[in-house]
Design an enzyme around this catalytic site. Sequence first.
Site, mmCIF file in Angstrom:
data_model
loop_
_atom_site.group_PDB
_atom_site.id
_atom_site.type_symbol
_atom_site.label_atom_id
_atom_site.label_comp_id
_atom_site.label_asym_id
_atom_site.label_seq_id
_atom_site.Cartn_x
_atom_site.Cartn_y
_atom_site.Cartn_z
ATOM 1 N N ASN A 243 1.343 -0.544 -0.290
ATOM 2 C CA ASN A 243 -0.343 -0.147 -0.383
ATOM 3 C C ASN A 243 1.055 1.352 -0.073
ATOM 4 O O ASN A 243 1.066 1.522 1.061
ATOM 5 C CB ASN A 243 -0.828 -0.153 1.436
ATOM 6 C CG ASN A 243 -1.461 -1.504 1.134
ATOM 7 O OD1 ASN A 243 -1.918 -1.609 0.224
ATOM 8 N ND2 ASN A 243 -2.124 -2.395 2.261
ATOM 9 N N LYS A 320 1.060 -3.016 -6.416
ATOM 10 C CA LYS A 320 -0.529 -3.376 -5.456
ATOM 11 C C LYS A 320 -1.159 -2.759 -6.434
ATOM 12 O O LYS A 320 -1.228 -1.704 -5.977
ATOM 13 C CB LYS A 320 -0.714 -3.310 -4.108
ATOM 14 C CG LYS A 320 -1.780 -3.610 -3.668
ATOM 15 C CD LYS A 320 -1.992 -4.226 -2.179
ATOM 16 C CE LYS A 320 -3.298 -3.790 -1.983
ATOM 17 N NZ LYS A 320 -3.886 -3.771 -0.311
ATOM 18 N N GLU A 324 -7.825 -3.493 -3.290
ATOM 19 C CA GLU A 324 -8.588 -3.104 -1.992
ATOM 20 C C GLU A 324 -8.205 -1.694 -2.169
ATOM 21 O O GLU A 324 -7.418 -0.657 -0.955
ATOM 22 C CB GLU A 324 -7.198 -3.105 -0.808
ATOM 23 C CG GLU A 324 -7.838 -4.764 -0.421
ATOM 24 C CD GLU A 324 -6.551 -4.942 0.495
ATOM 25 O OE1 GLU A 324 -5.708 -4.942 0.715
ATOM 26 O OE2 GLU A 324 -7.781 -6.686 1.573
ATOM 27 N N LYS A 393 -0.904 -14.755 -4.073
ATOM 28 C CA LYS A 393 -0.075 -15.240 -2.705
ATOM 29 C C LYS A 393 -0.517 -16.801 -2.726
ATOM 30 O O LYS A 393 -1.413 -17.749 -3.707
ATOM 31 C CB LYS A 393 -1.813 -14.186 -1.810
ATOM 32 C CG LYS A 393 -1.278 -13.426 -1.714
ATOM 33 C CD LYS A 393 -2.650 -12.590 -0.664
ATOM 34 C CE LYS A 393 -1.971 -10.767 -0.119
ATOM 35 N NZ LYS A 393 -2.806 -10.191 0.761
ATOM 36 N N ASP A 398 -6.674 -15.187 1.669
ATOM 37 C CA ASP A 398 -5.760 -14.018 1.947
ATOM 38 C C ASP A 398 -4.887 -14.208 2.814
ATOM 39 O O ASP A 398 -5.501 -14.270 4.432
ATOM 40 C CB ASP A 398 -7.138 -13.001 2.454
ATOM 41 C CG ASP A 398 -5.710 -11.616 3.245
ATOM 42 O OD1 ASP A 398 -4.318 -12.026 2.743
ATOM 43 O OD2 ASP A 398 -6.201 -10.471 2.992
ATOM 44 N N GLU A 426 -0.499 -12.306 10.739
ATOM 45 C CA GLU A 426 -1.642 -11.130 10.692
ATOM 46 C C GLU A 426 -2.836 -12.203 11.013
ATOM 47 O O GLU A 426 -3.924 -11.438 11.878
ATOM 48 C CB GLU A 426 -1.303 -10.862 9.142
ATOM 49 C CG GLU A 426 -2.923 -10.046 9.077
ATOM 50 C CD GLU A 426 -3.550 -9.715 7.735
ATOM 51 O OE1 GLU A 426 -2.539 -9.403 7.514
ATOM 52 O OE2 GLU A 426 -4.162 -8.793 7.775
ATOM 53 N N TRP A 576 -15.671 -8.207 3.290
ATOM 54 C CA TRP A 576 -14.552 -7.900 4.870
ATOM 55 C C TRP A 576 -15.688 -8.523 5.271
ATOM 56 O O TRP A 576 -14.809 -7.820 6.763
ATOM 57 C CB TRP A 576 -14.210 -6.840 4.742
ATOM 58 C CG TRP A 576 -13.650 -6.174 2.914
ATOM 59 C CD1 TRP A 576 -12.895 -7.051 2.771
ATOM 60 C CD2 TRP A 576 -12.478 -4.795 3.650
ATOM 61 N NE1 TRP A 576 -11.550 -6.175 2.685
ATOM 62 C CE2 TRP A 576 -11.836 -4.476 2.209
ATOM 63 C CE3 TRP A 576 -13.134 -3.576 4.529
ATOM 64 C CZ2 TRP A 576 -10.799 -3.763 2.025
ATOM 65 C CZ3 TRP A 576 -12.331 -2.039 3.641
ATOM 66 C CH2 TRP A 576 -11.965 -2.433 2.350
HETATM 67 C C1 BDP Z 1 -4.045 -8.117 3.291
HETATM 68 C C2 BDP Z 1 -4.027 -7.381 4.532
HETATM 69 C C3 BDP Z 1 -4.115 -5.650 4.620
HETATM 70 C C4 BDP Z 1 -2.462 -5.991 3.442
HETATM 71 C C5 BDP Z 1 -3.439 -7.368 2.283
HETATM 72 C C6 BDP Z 1 -2.300 -7.185 1.171
HETATM 73 O O1 BDP Z 1 -4.689 -7.392 5.467
HETATM 74 O O2 BDP Z 1 -2.878 -5.154 5.093
HETATM 75 O O3 BDP Z 1 -2.846 -4.708 2.155
HETATM 76 O O4 BDP Z 1 -3.270 -8.402 2.545
HETATM 77 O O5 BDP Z 1 -1.536 -8.277 0.264
HETATM 78 O O6 BDP Z 1 -4.274 -9.365 4.180
HETATM 79 O O7 BDP Z 1 -2.379 -6.496 -0.024
#
Ligand code: BDP
Length: 734
Positions: A243, A320, A324, A393, A398, A426, A576
């Site tokens: 981000n 990215k 999101e 990923k 996630d 996380e 979410w």
């Molecule tokens: C999610 C996280 C977020 C990340 C996102 C990502 O909660 O903070 O920015 O992945 O991978 O799991 O971009």
Amino acid sequence: MAPGHGLGGGCAPAFRAISPLWLAFWALCAAFAVQPAVAEDGYDLWLRYRSLPAEQRAIYAPATAQLVMPASSPTLAAAKSELSRGLSGLLSQTPANVERVAAAGAVLVGTPQSNPQISQLELGLKGLSPQGYVIRQQRVGDHTSIVIAANDDVGVLYGVFHFLRLLQTHQPLQNLAISESSRIQLRMLNHWDNLDRTVERGYSGASLWDWHKLPDYLDPRYTDYARANASIGINATVLTNVNANALVLTPAYLHKAEALAKVFRPYGIRVFLTARFSAPVEIGGLKTADPADPAVQKWWRDKAAEIYKIIPDFGGLLVKANSEGQPGPQDYGRNHADGANMLADAVKPFGGTVIWRAFVYSHEQPDDRAKQAYDEFVPLDGKFRDNVLVQVKNGAIDFQPREPFHPLFGAMPKTPLAMEFQITKEYLGFATHLVYLGSFWEEVLRADTYRPRKGSTIAKILDGSVHNYARTAIAGVANIGSDRNWSGSQFDQANWYAFGRLAWNPTLSSKALAEEWVRMTFFNDPKFVERTVGMMMKSHEAVVDYMNPLGLHHVMGRGHHYGPAPWVEGGPRADWTAVYFHRADAKGIGFDRTKTGSNAVAQYAAPIAAEFGDLKRVPEQFLLWFHHVPWDYRTRSGRILWDELVYRYTRGVDTVREMSQTWQGVASQVDVERHAEVAAFLKIQENEAQWWRDASIAYFQTFSKRPLPAGFAPPEHSLDYYKSLDFPYAPGHH
Ligand code: BDP
């Protein structure tokens, strides 16, 4: 990292000629496994180089008494200094002695260019990959020598670390014939670090990068960070959060990044940065960031030229986009390939790489979130420039505690795909829960995609052998911060370690890696190793049990992701919320991703789709991931689903209790400070595991309307109590 203080504490560590009397004395010390006199706080990681027990020193000291290693480059100098430091610590000699003492055994180190003696030996260097190395014991002239050699200086450094590891783990040196080549070119850490030193999903203090004091002040930790990474083969680091903040691409920050790059360079680590797609608008003064706009393209080309002028070996950009809420090419009606290719063209003249993330899902898209990355990326296969990698990923949702492998793996034969694992925990209890991730990553890497045929495991997709990828990469979201112990807990260091070693060779055994790590980080005693590794190897399954049994996912606290909250609903977007993912109702629980539901299973190769899509055949660990299952469905244990859930939640808590007991049982074999920290964290984990179990059972019981099976304790508190808990300051959420 301070050089060695003797494990064996009171037993004098000074170097002496080995006499039988001394041997007897040392053997006695070892037998009592005396704790170290000097406190350890974990700062030294697995590079502790504490004095070895006398028997080992008696074996190694003569074999390593002489070091023949011209150090004509910064990398070779780093390798030499590491070797001196390691040997002087492990063998309790002063660094000067290591060079001076002329005895029977010598260690010859270098490349054919750097060390004339090596150029005369037949070592099989030709077959090595870049940064590969050999370690051999062989006759050189009149001596039996140990040879650590490579074609390039970084390979030599890696060989030195490997050699030290052999000593640290008490391996024999006779007839050594090690030849190591990495199967993956880019082995990278992704730091989700912000310029204000907060770390997104970071649980180990502030960011290591002290941007404010850079470039003028270089914290010595930067060098130790580089040493630790080089010791496990990590050769790239993305300094900033995905981000992204466009400011990192401004001259002032590029010079800060340059300062870090200079520290890391001798250790073979190249620096990457994250690129915010809208940077041309935010810091370039342009009106648009449309990748088709010539002014935007020029801006990025100029920016690349500027970056490479400052950091000539800059690795490239990680992006990215359109995920999101991040800006991206779709904001201008373009696709991911358009965006990636524009950046790829900009960095191409300088040998740069663009790593484009496939973690995308859109707010506007009503379809199952698990399907969106595949749907967006598969049509683009073959459309990316050759210096683009797409980073995926491990699973399609996630980083959940456990996920089936991402269906994109194997589905993009013409686009090199990189793996993205999450090292920071996380969704796994943050820093306090002891969860060894090596076993989970091994599970993913060994999964068979059946694309294009049986045997096409994720590891083989990643190493390029299935689709002949010209580029290969594995990335891990780092768990490293300013805490003394680097990773937030002692055992989280093992995840950093295992990540690097698996990125070097994705076919390694996670158990063997845990053993290596335990021996280096704590103690070599076989019983201790067995018990501690046993605890690590069951830890991932335990957390899955108490948080997300049977394929449940995304049921954690909103925003910060701390603690159980399967009741989360409403808010800005359905995907979410927890209720979107578990879909509990009066009939049953689970997300129907078969033909009768979202049909996400169809994104897998036919044999896998058939297995996952069939209630009878789906591996039970993914039952509720793919199926909505009635509460009274008979699971493979013979228990009905509701009972099985309760059983697994409870089993998870019990396992943590056992882990805690195991750790108490090894107290005499671990230094006081580290033992106490781990013990306290295990207590936190036990309480939080209980909380996860109880809150989840209390909530799901409102749907199942069934009693707990006999012998299982009811939740300690009411559902309202669990719902009322609030954690506005949970870490890692900014
Ligand atoms: C999610 C996280 C977020 C990340 C996102 C990502 O909660 O903070 O920015 O992945 O991978 O799991 O971009």
